[in-house]
Scaffold this active site. Structure first.
Site, PDB file in Angstrom:
ATOM      1  CB  VAL A   1      -0.661  -0.215   0.898  1.00  0.00           C
ATOM      2  CG1 VAL A   1      -2.091   1.075   1.402  1.00  0.00           C
ATOM      3  CG2 VAL A   1      -1.679  -0.596   0.899  1.00  0.00           C
TER       4      VAL A   1
ATOM      5  CG  LEU B   1      -4.492   1.727   6.067  1.00  0.00           C
ATOM      6  CD1 LEU B   1      -3.738   1.498   4.786  1.00  0.00           C
ATOM      7  CD2 LEU B   1      -5.947   2.604   5.285  1.00  0.00           C
TER       8      LEU B   1
ATOM      9  CB  SER C   1      -7.868  -5.845   7.719  1.00  0.00           C
ATOM     10  OG  SER C   1      -8.456  -6.521   7.069  1.00  0.00           O
ATOM     11  CB  SER C   2     -12.756  -7.317   4.721  1.00  0.00           C
ATOM     12  OG  SER C   2     -11.537  -8.126   4.657  1.00  0.00           O
ATOM     13  CB  CYS C   3      -9.252  -9.777   9.035  1.00  0.00           C
ATOM     14  SG  CYS C   3      -8.292 -10.374   7.654  1.00  0.00           S
TER      15      CYS C   3
ATOM     16  CE1 TYR D   1      -5.661  -8.183   8.815  1.00  0.00           C
ATOM     17  CE2 TYR D   1      -3.132  -7.526   9.784  1.00  0.00           C
ATOM     18  CZ  TYR D   1      -4.082  -7.725   8.860  1.00  0.00           C
ATOM     19  OH  TYR D   1      -4.187  -7.293   8.064  1.00  0.00           O
TER      20      TYR D   1
ATOM     21  CE  LYS E   1      -4.586  -4.332  10.411  1.00  0.00           C
ATOM     22  NZ  LYS E   1      -3.763  -2.974   9.896  1.00  0.00           N
TER      23      LYS E   1
ATOM     24  CG  LEU F   1      -6.113  -3.516  -0.379  1.00  0.00           C
ATOM     25  CD1 LEU F   1      -5.136  -2.913   0.430  1.00  0.00           C
ATOM     26  CD2 LEU F   1      -7.083  -3.470  -1.211  1.00  0.00           C
TER      27      LEU F   1
ATOM     28  CG  HIS G   1      -2.988 -11.574   1.137  1.00  0.00           C
ATOM     29  ND1 HIS G   1      -1.934 -11.135   2.036  1.00  0.00           N
ATOM     30  CD2 HIS G   1      -3.647 -11.849   2.444  1.00  0.00           C
ATOM     31  CE1 HIS G   1      -1.823  -9.647   2.839  1.00  0.00           C
ATOM     32  NE2 HIS G   1      -2.684 -10.834   3.929  1.00  0.00           N
TER      33      HIS G   1
ATOM     34  CE  LYS H   1      -1.410 -21.927  -5.906  1.00  0.00           C
ATOM     35  NZ  LYS H   1      -1.973 -22.692  -4.355  1.00  0.00           N
TER      36      LYS H   1
ATOM     37  CD1 TRP I   1      -3.751 -24.510  -1.723  1.00  0.00           C
ATOM     38  CD2 TRP I   1      -3.388 -22.811   0.422  1.00  0.00           C
ATOM     39  NE1 TRP I   1      -2.455 -24.021  -1.613  1.00  0.00           N
ATOM     40  CE2 TRP I   1      -2.204 -23.444   0.301  1.00  0.00           C
ATOM     41  CE3 TRP I   1      -3.364 -21.495   1.179  1.00  0.00           C
ATOM     42  CZ2 TRP I   1      -0.896 -22.262   0.313  1.00  0.00           C
ATOM     43  CZ3 TRP I   1      -2.528 -21.247   1.717  1.00  0.00           C
ATOM     44  CH2 TRP I   1      -1.185 -21.958   1.098  1.00  0.00           C
TER      45      TRP I   1
ATOM     46  NE  ARG J   1     -10.893 -14.892   2.057  1.00  0.00           N
ATOM     47  CZ  ARG J   1     -11.571 -15.637   2.443  1.00  0.00           C
ATOM     48  NH1 ARG J   1     -12.692 -15.423   1.999  1.00  0.00           N
ATOM     49  NH2 ARG J   1     -10.978 -16.619   3.423  1.00  0.00           N
TER      50      ARG J   1
HETATM   51  N1  NDP Z   1      -2.886  -7.118   1.649  1.00  0.00           N
HETATM   52  C1  NDP Z   1      -3.881  -7.021   1.974  1.00  0.00           C
HETATM   53  O1  NDP Z   1      -4.335  -7.983   1.726  1.00  0.00           O
HETATM   54  C2  NDP Z   1      -4.271  -6.086   3.122  1.00  0.00           C
HETATM   55  C3  NDP Z   1      -3.368  -5.143   4.155  1.00  0.00           C
HETATM   56  N2  NDP Z   1      -4.580  -3.960   4.702  1.00  0.00           N
HETATM   57  C4  NDP Z   1      -3.739  -3.590   5.686  1.00  0.00           C
HETATM   58  O2  NDP Z   1      -3.003  -2.401   5.380  1.00  0.00           O
HETATM   59  C5  NDP Z   1      -1.511  -1.911   5.111  1.00  0.00           C
HETATM   60  C6  NDP Z   1      -0.280  -1.791   4.644  1.00  0.00           C
HETATM   61  O3  NDP Z   1      -0.671  -3.704   3.927  1.00  0.00           O
HETATM   62  P1  NDP Z   1       0.462  -4.301   2.585  1.00  0.00           P
HETATM   63  O4  NDP Z   1       1.023  -2.695   2.061  1.00  0.00           O
HETATM   64  O5  NDP Z   1      -0.445  -5.102   2.344  1.00  0.00           O
HETATM   65  O6  NDP Z   1       2.076  -4.358   3.893  1.00  0.00           O
HETATM   66  P2  NDP Z   1       3.420  -4.850   3.630  1.00  0.00           P
HETATM   67  O7  NDP Z   1       3.564  -6.406   4.185  1.00  0.00           O
HETATM   68  O8  NDP Z   1       2.957  -4.876   1.850  1.00  0.00           O
HETATM   69  O9  NDP Z   1       3.758  -3.745   4.439  1.00  0.00           O
HETATM   70  C7  NDP Z   1       3.785  -3.836   5.472  1.00  0.00           C
HETATM   71  C8  NDP Z   1       4.245  -2.594   6.355  1.00  0.00           C
HETATM   72  O10 NDP Z   1       4.722  -2.368   7.872  1.00  0.00           O
HETATM   73  C9  NDP Z   1       6.419  -1.555   7.759  1.00  0.00           C
HETATM   74  N3  NDP Z   1       6.261  -2.183   9.563  1.00  0.00           N
HETATM   75  C10 NDP Z   1       6.241  -4.097   9.682  1.00  0.00           C
HETATM   76  N4  NDP Z   1       6.870  -3.585  10.816  1.00  0.00           N
HETATM   77  C11 NDP Z   1       7.016  -2.269  10.966  1.00  0.00           C
HETATM   78  C12 NDP Z   1       8.265  -2.294  12.411  1.00  0.00           C
HETATM   79  N5  NDP Z   1       8.059  -3.037  13.580  1.00  0.00           N
HETATM   80  N6  NDP Z   1       7.506  -1.028  12.479  1.00  0.00           N
HETATM   81  C13 NDP Z   1       8.108  -0.311  11.523  1.00  0.00           C
HETATM   82  N7  NDP Z   1       7.271  -0.395  10.073  1.00  0.00           N
HETATM   83  C14 NDP Z   1       6.864  -1.476   9.851  1.00  0.00           C
HETATM   84  C15 NDP Z   1       6.837  -3.045   7.182  1.00  0.00           C
HETATM   85  O11 NDP Z   1       8.477  -2.305   6.749  1.00  0.00           O
HETATM   86  P3  NDP Z   1       9.685  -3.031   6.734  1.00  0.00           P
HETATM   87  O12 NDP Z   1       9.897  -3.452   5.166  1.00  0.00           O
HETATM   88  O13 NDP Z   1      10.702  -1.958   6.845  1.00  0.00           O
HETATM   89  O14 NDP Z   1       9.670  -4.686   7.531  1.00  0.00           O
HETATM   90  C16 NDP Z   1       6.352  -2.329   5.544  1.00  0.00           C
HETATM   91  O15 NDP Z   1       6.478  -1.155   5.107  1.00  0.00           O
HETATM   92  C17 NDP Z   1      -1.690  -2.797   6.266  1.00  0.00           C
HETATM   93  O16 NDP Z   1      -2.437  -1.968   7.947  1.00  0.00           O
HETATM   94  C18 NDP Z   1      -2.702  -3.530   6.502  1.00  0.00           C
HETATM   95  O17 NDP Z   1      -2.940  -4.569   7.823  1.00  0.00           O
HETATM   96  C19 NDP Z   1      -5.773  -4.217   5.395  1.00  0.00           C
HETATM   97  C20 NDP Z   1      -6.011  -5.245   4.129  1.00  0.00           C
HETATM   98  C21 NDP Z   1      -6.090  -6.019   3.276  1.00  0.00           C
HETATM   99  C1  F7E Z   2      -6.167  -9.198   3.853  1.00  0.00           C
HETATM  100  C2  F7E Z   2      -6.876 -10.410   4.694  1.00  0.00           C
HETATM  101  O1  F7E Z   2      -7.385 -11.437   4.184  1.00  0.00           O
HETATM  102  C3  F7E Z   2      -6.432 -12.409   4.921  1.00  0.00           C
HETATM  103  O2  F7E Z   2      -7.418 -13.629   5.146  1.00  0.00           O
HETATM  104  P1  F7E Z   2      -7.951 -14.006   3.610  1.00  0.00           P
HETATM  105  O3  F7E Z   2      -8.072 -13.368   2.700  1.00  0.00           O
HETATM  106  O4  F7E Z   2      -8.411 -15.426   3.985  1.00  0.00           O
HETATM  107  O5  F7E Z   2      -6.429 -14.954   3.051  1.00  0.00           O
HETATM  108  P2  F7E Z   2      -5.477 -15.041   1.671  1.00  0.00           P
HETATM  109  O6  F7E Z   2      -5.770 -13.905   0.937  1.00  0.00           O
HETATM  110  O7  F7E Z   2      -4.310 -15.457   2.117  1.00  0.00           O
HETATM  111  O8  F7E Z   2      -6.988 -16.430   1.236  1.00  0.00           O
HETATM  112  C4  F7E Z   2      -7.401 -17.406   1.703  1.00  0.00           C
HETATM  113  C5  F7E Z   2      -8.233 -17.826   1.024  1.00  0.00           C
HETATM  114  O9  F7E Z   2      -7.847 -18.556  -0.639  1.00  0.00           O
HETATM  115  C6  F7E Z   2      -7.766 -19.842  -0.398  1.00  0.00           C
HETATM  116  N1  F7E Z   2      -6.932 -20.110  -1.434  1.00  0.00           N
HETATM  117  C7  F7E Z   2      -6.895 -21.022  -2.310  1.00  0.00           C
HETATM  118  N2  F7E Z   2      -5.258 -21.177  -2.729  1.00  0.00           N
HETATM  119  C8  F7E Z   2      -4.295 -20.268  -1.307  1.00  0.00           C
HETATM  120  C9  F7E Z   2      -3.298 -20.464  -1.652  1.00  0.00           C
HETATM  121  O10 F7E Z   2      -2.272 -20.705  -3.016  1.00  0.00           O
HETATM  122  N3  F7E Z   2      -2.766 -19.564  -0.986  1.00  0.00           N
HETATM  123  C10 F7E Z   2      -3.048 -18.455  -0.197  1.00  0.00           C
HETATM  124  N4  F7E Z   2      -2.933 -18.158   0.340  1.00  0.00           N
HETATM  125  N5  F7E Z   2      -4.675 -18.831  -0.207  1.00  0.00           N
HETATM  126  C11 F7E Z   2      -4.987 -19.063  -0.985  1.00  0.00           C
HETATM  127  C12 F7E Z   2      -7.926 -19.789   0.887  1.00  0.00           C
HETATM  128  O11 F7E Z   2      -8.282 -21.455   1.029  1.00  0.00           O
HETATM  129  C13 F7E Z   2      -8.626 -19.205   1.388  1.00  0.00           C
HETATM  130  O12 F7E Z   2      -9.919 -18.925   1.244  1.00  0.00           O
HETATM  131  C14 F7E Z   2      -6.165 -12.326   6.324  1.00  0.00           C
HETATM  132  O13 F7E Z   2      -4.417 -12.881   6.216  1.00  0.00           O
HETATM  133  C15 F7E Z   2      -5.458 -10.685   6.487  1.00  0.00           C
HETATM  134  O14 F7E Z   2      -3.687 -10.692   5.498  1.00  0.00           O
HETATM  135  C16 F7E Z   2      -6.388 -10.331   6.557  1.00  0.00           C
HETATM  136  O15 F7E Z   2      -5.526  -8.765   6.112  1.00  0.00           O
END
Ligand code: NDP
Ligand code: F7E
Length: 307
Positions: A12, A101, A103-105, A132, A136, A163, A176, A184, A199, A206
């Site tokens: 992000v 930020l 999350s839908s979790c 997690y 959040k 995302l 994710h 894959k 899986w 989703r």
């Molecule tokens: N990806 C997704 O599907 C979704 C993400 N979100 C939320 O969006 C936000 C961004 O997600 P995303 O960009 O995917 O995450 P990433 O894993 O890509 O990035 C995580 C970031 O957090 C930083 N970070 C981790 N630990 C620390 C720490 N101790 N101190 C300072 N910075 C730290 C990392 O920095 P460094 O690289 O230096 O470790 C990195 O820049 C998060 O809050 C996540 O929960 C919400 C819904 C969905």
């Molecule tokens: C983003 C949000 O949501 C996240 O939860 P999630 O949505 O369950 O995570 P996911 O993106 O890994 O999707 C998983 C779904 O997908 C199916 N699935 C199939 N085949 C693969 C596969 O090969 N890998 C993965 N990871 N999943 C698979 C798997 O069986 C399941 O149904 C949190 O971790 C958390 O990060 C959060 O905030």
């Protein structure tokens, strides 16, 4: 406006920086080496020194279902510490605007209808990412309570759906769904593998938004901060089944093989579609189609991993 972006090196954060670059904001985006948000003292000092006008909190310990299942303690503690520390430090430094930020979790499991913001804490959480989700929820609650500490504090939480996109994580240990499928299917195509493993039975659903669109939503929120609700989902308004995501990636990558289902693998929530009535009332909608988003993400994957 001076903006502090946490998580600037993440998916992000990098999409946001790319779209903010050259704009009229003064952006500071420290890495975790410069600002370890799990340390309260470090975070307090940093904000006292830099005194931003607005904080965008996009840092977190983030991973897919398998990573969350393996390390619930770490996902709970690190996200809780980061959330609590950035909010306490922002209050201490007198920062009046903050976007957190979520999350839908955060939503309760076992809901088939689109999830509304008021449904948070109304039911049992999904066990596969409970740690997690608790962190959040706690952070979003701290944002809500902030004005009890400082009347002028407007600390708002945006709750994105899942995302994916450029700068995503493709390592199967943390990835994710969508980056996992891209990795894959690319490998299956390159190595002539006839069937790709899905899986579960493929029926879970989703909602994956392209991270470039989400970054655009954040910029709209930054530029018109007073217009955003204190708690708002950001989503597509539609979801797809896991199997449909595999089929969409196979089509974009030109993979002609088949699929096998491993029902011993975790599936998590059956569905977690977010309700976007507040987002629609606010006046924003994403632009990328799933096919376009996958294509852009795949190009990034090919370049970044030299494959
Ligand atoms: N990806 C997704 O599907 C979704 C993400 N979100 C939320 O969006 C936000 C961004 O997600 P995303 O960009 O995917 O995450 P990433 O894993 O890509 O990035 C995580 C970031 O957090 C930083 N970070 C981790 N630990 C620390 C720490 N101790 N101190 C300072 N910075 C730290 C990392 O920095 P460094 O690289 O230096 O470790 C990195 O820049 C998060 O809050 C996540 O929960 C919400 C819904 C969905
Ligand atoms: C983003 C949000 O949501 C996240 O939860 P999630 O949505 O369950 O995570 P996911 O993106 O890994 O999707 C998983 C779904 O997908 C199916 N699935 C199939 N085949 C693969 C596969 O090969 N890998 C993965 N990871 N999943 C698979 C798997 O069986 C399941 O149904 C949190 O971790 C958390 O990060 C959060 O905030």
């Amino acid at each position: 406006m001076k903006i502090l972006l946490t998580g600037g090196s993440g998916m992000v954060g990098r999409n946001l920086q790319e779209q903010l670059r050259g704009g009229h904001h003064n952006l500071i985006a420290p890495s975790s080496n410069e600002l370890d948000l799990t340390s309260l003292s470090t975070t307090l000092d940093y904000l006292r020194t830099h005194k931003p006008d607005l904080v965008v909190h996009a840092a977190g310990r983030v991973g897919g279902i398998q990573a969350n299942m393996q390390e619930p303690f770490r996902y709970f503690v690190e996200n809780l510490d980061m959330g609590r520390n950035i909010i306490c430090a922002a209050l201490d430094a007198g920062v009046t605007k903050l976007i957190n930020l979520g999350s839908s979790c955060m939503y309760p499991r076992d809901h088939n209808e689109a999830l509304r913001e008021e449904q948070i804490l109304t039911g049992e959480l999904e066990p596969t990412n409970e740690g997690y989700a608790l962190a959040k929820i706690a952070t979003a609650k701290l944002c809500e309570y902030a004005k009890c500490v400082m009347q002028s504090a407007q600390y708002k939480t945006i709750i994105p759906c899942n995302l994916y996109g450029r700068f995503d994580k493709f390592d199967p240990k943390h990835s994710h769904l969508l980056p996992a499928i891209i990795e894959k299917i690319h490998r299956a195509k390159s190595e002539g593998i006839e069937k790709v493993e899905i899986w579960g039975d493929g029926s879970a659903r989703r909602e994956f938004m392209y991270a470039g669109d989400f970054a655009h939503a954040l910029i709209s929120a930054i530029d018109d901060f007073d217009s955003i609700p204190s708690l708002m989902n950001v989503g597509l308004g539609q979801d797809f089944s896991i199997k449909e995501y595999y089929e969409a990636v196979a089509e974009v990558l030109g993979y002609k093989g088949g699929f096998i289902f491993d029902t011993t693998k975790p599936v998590g929530m059956a569905r977690k579609l977010v309700n976007i009535e507040r987002q629609t009332a606010w006046g924003w909608a994403p632009k990328h189609s799933l096919q376009d988003g996958i294509a852009a993400t795949y190009q990034y994957y090919l370049q970044e991993y030299n494959v």
